[in-house]
Design an enzyme around this catalytic site. Sequence first.
Site, PDB file in Angstrom:
ATOM      1  N   ASP A  69       0.864  -1.177   0.000  1.00  0.00           N
ATOM      2  CA  ASP A  69       0.000   0.000   0.000  1.00  0.00           C
ATOM      3  C   ASP A  69       0.900   1.226   0.000  1.00  0.00           C
ATOM      4  O   ASP A  69       1.492   1.576   1.027  1.00  0.00           O
ATOM      5  CB  ASP A  69      -0.913  -0.003   1.235  1.00  0.00           C
ATOM      6  CG  ASP A  69      -1.867   1.180   1.252  1.00  0.00           C
ATOM      7  OD1 ASP A  69      -1.837   1.995   0.294  1.00  0.00           O
ATOM      8  OD2 ASP A  69      -2.633   1.305   2.226  1.00  0.00           O
ATOM      9  N   ASN A  94       5.268   4.565 -11.398  1.00  0.00           N
ATOM     10  CA  ASN A  94       4.044   4.792 -12.158  1.00  0.00           C
ATOM     11  C   ASN A  94       2.794   4.921 -11.298  1.00  0.00           C
ATOM     12  O   ASN A  94       1.793   5.473 -11.740  1.00  0.00           O
ATOM     13  CB  ASN A  94       3.865   3.640 -13.160  1.00  0.00           C
ATOM     14  CG  ASN A  94       2.557   3.718 -13.897  1.00  0.00           C
ATOM     15  OD1 ASN A  94       2.393   4.493 -14.839  1.00  0.00           O
ATOM     16  ND2 ASN A  94       1.586   2.909 -13.468  1.00  0.00           N
ATOM     17  N   TYR A 159      -4.509  16.830  -7.646  1.00  0.00           N
ATOM     18  CA  TYR A 159      -3.860  15.903  -8.574  1.00  0.00           C
ATOM     19  C   TYR A 159      -2.852  16.649  -9.435  1.00  0.00           C
ATOM     20  O   TYR A 159      -1.707  16.212  -9.604  1.00  0.00           O
ATOM     21  CB  TYR A 159      -4.916  15.224  -9.442  1.00  0.00           C
ATOM     22  CG  TYR A 159      -4.357  14.318 -10.507  1.00  0.00           C
ATOM     23  CD1 TYR A 159      -3.830  13.068 -10.197  1.00  0.00           C
ATOM     24  CD2 TYR A 159      -4.374  14.706 -11.855  1.00  0.00           C
ATOM     25  CE1 TYR A 159      -3.329  12.233 -11.180  1.00  0.00           C
ATOM     26  CE2 TYR A 159      -3.878  13.874 -12.842  1.00  0.00           C
ATOM     27  CZ  TYR A 159      -3.361  12.640 -12.500  1.00  0.00           C
ATOM     28  OH  TYR A 159      -2.870  11.818 -13.485  1.00  0.00           O
ATOM     29  N   LYS A 163       1.220  16.074  -9.652  1.00  0.00           N
ATOM     30  CA  LYS A 163       1.895  15.742 -10.903  1.00  0.00           C
ATOM     31  C   LYS A 163       2.908  16.817 -11.287  1.00  0.00           C
ATOM     32  O   LYS A 163       3.915  16.529 -11.937  1.00  0.00           O
ATOM     33  CB  LYS A 163       0.865  15.536 -12.014  1.00  0.00           C
ATOM     34  CG  LYS A 163      -0.010  14.304 -11.794  1.00  0.00           C
ATOM     35  CD  LYS A 163       0.814  13.033 -11.662  1.00  0.00           C
ATOM     36  CE  LYS A 163      -0.021  11.778 -11.581  1.00  0.00           C
ATOM     37  NZ  LYS A 163       0.773  10.535 -11.522  1.00  0.00           N
TER      38      LYS A 163
END
Length: 263
Positions: A69, A94, A159, A163
Site C-alpha cells: 500500500d 508509475n 492531482y 503531478k
Amino acid sequence: MTHTDFRHRYGPSALVTGASSGIGRSFAEHLASRGLNLVLVARRQQRLEQLAEALRQRYQIEVTVLPTDLASADAARQLADQLDAFDIGLIVSNAGFGWKGDYDRAPALQMSEMLTVNCHTPMLLIHALLPKLRLRGKGGIILTSSVEGLIGCPYSTVYSATKGFLKNLGEGLWGELNPAGIDVLTLCPGATDTEAPASQGIDPATLSNLMSPDEVATLTLENLRNGPVYIPSEHYRAVFDALLTLPKRDALQALAANMKPKT
C-alpha cells in the site's frame, strides 16, 4: 535500441509500481518482452500474481511480486529493504491516482493519501535506490506525471499539484543524473484508456484523443533517452504547447471553463 542493448543498459531487473493495471501493467508487459526481470508493486495482490505468472510463462523471465500500500507512510522504506537483494537498472515510478471536482469538496483523507502515493513515496523510494544505480553508471528512471502537471488545473487541483511535483522532481533529477549515465524521463500522458477516468467519475466515452496504455508504454520506452519530459500524445502536446504560450490568467480561465464538472 535493440532488446539486447536495452537489457544491457537497463537490466537485469526493472521495478514497476502501479503494475496491476493501466499504464503500469503495459510497462511490465513491454519490459518483459525486452527480457528484463521484473519486480512488480501494487496493492492488489491477486492481480499482480496473475500478471506475474502470465509474464513468466510467456517470456521465461523472473518476476517478483511485492504487494504494497503505497499510501502507507513507511512504504518507501519497506520497499527499499525488500529491493536491496535485486539489481534494479530501471525504476518505473508509475503508481498514482487522482480526484476531480471542487477543491473544497475533496475528502481530506483522499487528498492526503494522494500526496503520499503520488509524491512522498516515489521521492523517498528513488532516493533510497539511487546510490546503487549511481554505482552501476547506467540505468534509468521513469516518473509518470501527467499533462495536468504542466500547469495548475482547476477542478483537478490537488492531482495537478502532485503531478507538477513529479515533473519538477524528474527535471531536476535529469539535470543531476544525465552526466552519470542515468536516463531520467518524466512521462506526461494525456487521456489514457485506463481505470482512472471511471474511478474519478468520468465517462471514458466522453474523452477525445484517448490513447491506449500499450501505446503510451511503447512510446515512452522508445523515448527513454530523450528526456527530461515526454508527452506521448501529439494532440495533447499541441494543446498544451498553445496553452502555455498564453498569459497565465487566460490559460487558467480557459482550463477552468473546460474542466468544470457538468451538473
